[in-house]
Enzyme design. Structure first.
Site, PDB file in Angstrom:
ATOM      1  N   HIS A 362     -18.061   3.573   7.492  1.00  0.00           N
ATOM      2  CA  HIS A 362     -18.689   3.258   6.218  1.00  0.00           C
ATOM      3  C   HIS A 362     -19.044   4.513   5.451  1.00  0.00           C
ATOM      4  CE1 HIS A 362     -19.995  -0.301   8.815  1.00  0.00           C
ATOM      5  NE2 HIS A 362     -18.797  -0.477   8.323  1.00  0.00           N
ATOM      6  N   CYS A 675      -2.762  -2.624  -3.174  1.00  0.00           N
ATOM      7  CA  CYS A 675      -4.057  -1.931  -3.259  1.00  0.00           C
ATOM      8  C   CYS A 675      -4.435  -1.156  -1.989  1.00  0.00           C
ATOM      9  CB  CYS A 675      -5.162  -2.900  -3.628  1.00  0.00           C
ATOM     10  SG  CYS A 675      -5.512  -4.107  -2.348  1.00  0.00           S
TER      11      CYS A 675
HETATM   12  C1  PEP Z   1      -6.072  -3.074   2.902  1.00  0.00           C
HETATM   13  O1  PEP Z   1      -6.143  -3.598   4.023  1.00  0.00           O
HETATM   14  O2  PEP Z   1      -5.066  -2.468   2.491  1.00  0.00           O
HETATM   15  C2  PEP Z   1      -7.204  -3.148   1.989  1.00  0.00           C
HETATM   16  C3  PEP Z   1      -7.118  -2.704   0.751  1.00  0.00           C
HETATM   17  O3  PEP Z   1      -8.381  -3.620   2.482  1.00  0.00           O
HETATM   18  P1  PEP Z   1      -9.372  -2.746   3.405  1.00  0.00           P
HETATM   19  O4  PEP Z   1      -8.858  -1.344   3.426  1.00  0.00           O
HETATM   20  O5  PEP Z   1     -10.714  -2.878   2.798  1.00  0.00           O
HETATM   21  O6  PEP Z   1      -9.220  -3.457   4.713  1.00  0.00           O
END
Ligand code: PEP
Ligand code: MG
Length: 745
Positions: A362, A675
């Site tokens: 975090h 993303c």
């Molecule tokens: C991912 O898994 O690519 C994502 C954007 O979510 P996180 O990194 O928050 O798991």
């Protein structure tokens, strides 16, 4: 008998203190000390080995071995009995040294005539400084009392080393904390920074390891423990339930622990001061922490470590709030740090270096949100660095230059200047579109999760927020946020993004993201466990509360949200039904409904790529979570340093899979975006757009460089390079694309 030992031990420590107070140079002190110890323990040999560099020990003084071998005899860490003591940080006590496992004969020392060997580590707060050895001709095992006595002396030697008592003419030791040092770690947030060290937990310096009035020291220890107990009890009164309480309970357990007290009392009766006794036990705990694999035990040892720090601050009067002033360009150094503490420091920090930590922690997420370069897993940084030391953080290579010499400073400043120049270039295209040479327009959004991120919406030139990780608000608190708090916060997020789209992702907890105030689930494989939308559907209370908060926050404005970790069509329909229910409920309560509601899904498991066509038609949009998708595609944990980098995102198999997803979306006119972290990496972004993606969401600092690259690129050409590489059977398209980019300059 024991009393005799204690008196002997105190006498020896008293003599050691006199040598400290004397005028001698470092080497003379070392020589005298070996003489005193041999004399007091009653054996022929006493030698002190200190670290010459990270993995070489050097004989620095001896009574009884060949004096010519001083500063000549060296051994590698782990080599011979001495090397083993240093490496494993354990005592070796044997009546038959030459017959012992690992013994290495050093002919120049003349030690072959000595049969018994007792070696104890000289260590301070988890850092090995050297080895103290006594040897004798007669084949005898040293008694537990003698071992204890030598450990106490080793503790004093460690403090003397730290205080620089052995530095000076004729001695091989150079002053500690004065040399340029280069340390390596793992990049958790890119960027370069120059500044001065600010220790999150200031080092406590014990200036008086030896005391001659044990009664007074015992009183001081009692008083400090009492102060600590009262403090912990007060904190317990105020603490809620949950992890914080557990930690405090553990503190209380230690503060009342008879074993811990007894050991410190014994250390004191042998001549150590109260603070040296606390530090001695802390050093032992730190050394154990490095070898213990059981996570429960490690946590308890770490609690004990924390508690010892508090004790030391009480006893020495040194602490976070005394004296030192934070430099204007602080680079924060800590063993580890929580997200809330990091947020307290805020944007003022130039860089962060953690001895432990992890890329997906975090704290790393917060550092990313604040765009502060962060390097984790930097061994020895908390013991090497002193407040105010100059430091250069290379968050591209994962290197820390501590107290750098002039040539490093010059080279590093050139690097910073180049970076600044590039930033300047990016600023000039901030308001331009990411239009490629071949006429494609790519939408560039940013990822966010904290209010602290939002100023970047303006500065980076992002068109909107492609991923708002709502769990961060839950993670940085010690209690479950209320609906009214969340709705106010989401409202402020929307206020900060007028006319821009913000995609709120509903709570993605579980796996590595455990809420401090929720009962942790002991799952064998949390990444494949009860997480994200699975929790939301099985226990819909929090999801419903969050949906209500989002609807209220929109207050008549458009609302866009998506669900994390959807693995099959039905999970999406069920979650969407929750949205419809929430909308109906809010309308009944008289709340203004959003002007429009779009509901998307994150594609993070390979299964969803093969979902029925109907799913692609139903969903308002898709966002590919490449971080998770990649870990499940290759079955390689994104948090595991051993396998994390093993498979390339530009591996042809993964790229083909992504391309198929994009094609399916094009077929059904489903808007799709990417993303994951890879969207913010130049070569990756180029390949993702070349295979058809037209929308990317990334950390704000990447938008400038990615836009600049896309504006100079022809995606058709890149696509051809990718096709050719696939055709040839390349494992990854990266080398071919890099070659192409080099040709293009
Ligand atoms: C991912 O898994 O690519 C994502 C954007 O979510 P996180 O990194 O928050 O798991
Ligand atoms: Mg994910």
């Amino acid at each position: 008998m024991a009393e005799n030992f204690e008196t002997e031990s105190r006498k020896l420590l008293g003599r050691l203190r006199d040598t400290m107070a004397g005028e001698e140079a470092g080497q003379a002190r070392l020589d005298k000390i070996t003489h005193l110890i041999a004399d007091s323990i009653g054996c022929e040999v006493c030698s002190i080995y200190l670290f010459r560099d990270e993995d070489t020990l050097e004989l620095c003084a001896t009574e009884g071995l060949n004096p010519e071998s001083v500063h000549q005899t060296r051994m590698k860490l782990g080599e011979g009995l001495v090397g083993r003591v240093a490496k494993r940080r354990v005592v070796i006590n044997t009546a038959d040294a030459p017959g012992s496992k690992g013994f290495r004969f050093m002919p120049e020392t003349g030690e072959e005539i000595f049969s018994s060997f007792l070696g104890v580590p000289v260590q301070r707060l988890g850092e090995a400084l050297g080895v103290l050895v006594v040897q004798s001709k007669d084949a005898r095992l040293f008694s537990p009392d003698e071992v204890y006595a030598l450990e106490v002396v080793a503790m004093v030697l460690a403090e003397m080393t730290e205080l620089g008592a052995f530095v000076g003419e004729g001695a091989a030791m150079s002053a500690r904390h004065s040399q340029p040092t280069m340390l390596r770690g793992t990049v958790a947030q890119e960027g370069v920074a120059e500044g001065h060290i600010w220790l999150h937990e200031p080092r406590v310096v014990v200036t008086n390891p030896i005391a001659d009035d044990p009664h007074r020291e015992l009183e001081r220890l009692e008083e400090a423990v009492e102060e600590l107990r009262v403090g912990v009890d007060k904190m317990l009164e105020m603490a809620g339930d949950g992890e914080q309480r557990q930690v405090l309970e553990a503190y209380r357990m230690f503060a009342n622990s008879k074993g811990w007290m007894r050991r410190m009392q014994e250390d004191i009766s042998r001549g150590l001061s109260a603070e040296a006794a606390v530090e001695k036990e802390q050093s032992v705990a730190r050394a154990r922490m490095e070898t213990v694999t059981d996570s429960y035990l490690r946590e308890r040892l770490s609690d004990l470590d924390d508690l010892s720090n508090r004790m030391l601050r009480i006893l020495t009067g040194q602490g976070a709030d005394t004296g030192a002033e934070m430099p204007v360009d602080p680079i924060l150094v800590a063993r580890n740090i929580g997200p809330a503490e990091l947020l307290d420091y805020g944007r003022g920090l130039k860089g962060i270096i953690l001895e432990a930590g992890s890329v997906g922690s975090h704290a790393a997420i917060v550092a990313r949100a604040l765009a502060i370069p962060l390097i984790v897993h930097v061994g020895r940084i908390t013991t090497e660095a002193l407040n105010g030391d100059q430091v250069m953080v290379d968050g591209e290579q994962g290197i820390v230059h501590l107290r750098p010499d002039d040539s490093v400073v010059t080279a590093f400043r050139d690097k910073i200047a180049m970076e600044a120049e590039a930033q300047h270039r990016y600023a000039s295209i901030r308001d331009k579109r990411a239009e490629t040479k071949c006429g494609n327009i790519i939408e560039l959004n940013m990822n966010a999760g904290l209010m602290a991120d939002l100023p970047s919406l303006e500065n980076s030139g992002a068109e909107g927020v492609g991923l708002f990780r709502t769990e961060l608000q839950f993670l940085v608190r010690s209690q479950m946020p209320k609906r009214s708090e969340l709705s106010a916060l989401y409202g402020r997020v929307l206020d900060a993004a007028p006319d821009k789209r913000v995609i709120f992702r509903t709570l993605d907890i579980g796996s590595d993201k455990v809420l401090p105030y929720m009962k942790p689930n002991d799952e064998p494989n949390p990444a494949l466990g009860w997480r994200a939308i699975r929790v939301g559907l099985d226990k819909p209370g929090i999801l419903r509360m969050q949906l209500q908060a989002l609807i209220r926050a929109a207050a008549g404005r458009p609302l866009t949200l998506m669900f994390p970790f959807v693995a099959q069509y039905e999970e999406y329909t069920q979650a969407r039904a929750e949205v419809d229910k929430a909308l109906a409920g809010e309308a009944k309560l008289g709340h203004v409904l959003p002007a429009s509601v779009e509901v998307g899904a994150m594609l993070e498991t390979p299964s969803l790529g093969f979902a029925p066509r109907k799913f692609f038609e139903d969903v308002d949009f898709l966002s590919i979570g490449g971080n998770d998708l990649k870990q499940f595609f290759f079955a390689a944990d994104r948090e595991n340093e051993r396998v994390r980098r093993r498979y390339d995102t530009l591996n042809v198999s993964f790229l083909s899979f992504l391309e198929q997803i994009v094609e399916r979306c094009n077929d059904t006119n489903t808007p799709v975006s990417f993303c994951g972290e890879d969207a913010g990496r130049p070569v990756e972004a180029l390949c993702l757009t070349a295979i058809g993606l037209r929308s990317l969401s990334m950390r704000p600092a990447s938008i400038g460089p990615i836009k600049s690259l896309l504006r100079r690129s022809n995606l058709q050409d890149v696509r051809k390079v990718i096709m050719d590489a696939r055709h040839r059977g390349d494992m990854s398209v990266r080398p071919a694309v890099m070659d192409y980019l080099r040709q293009q300059n």
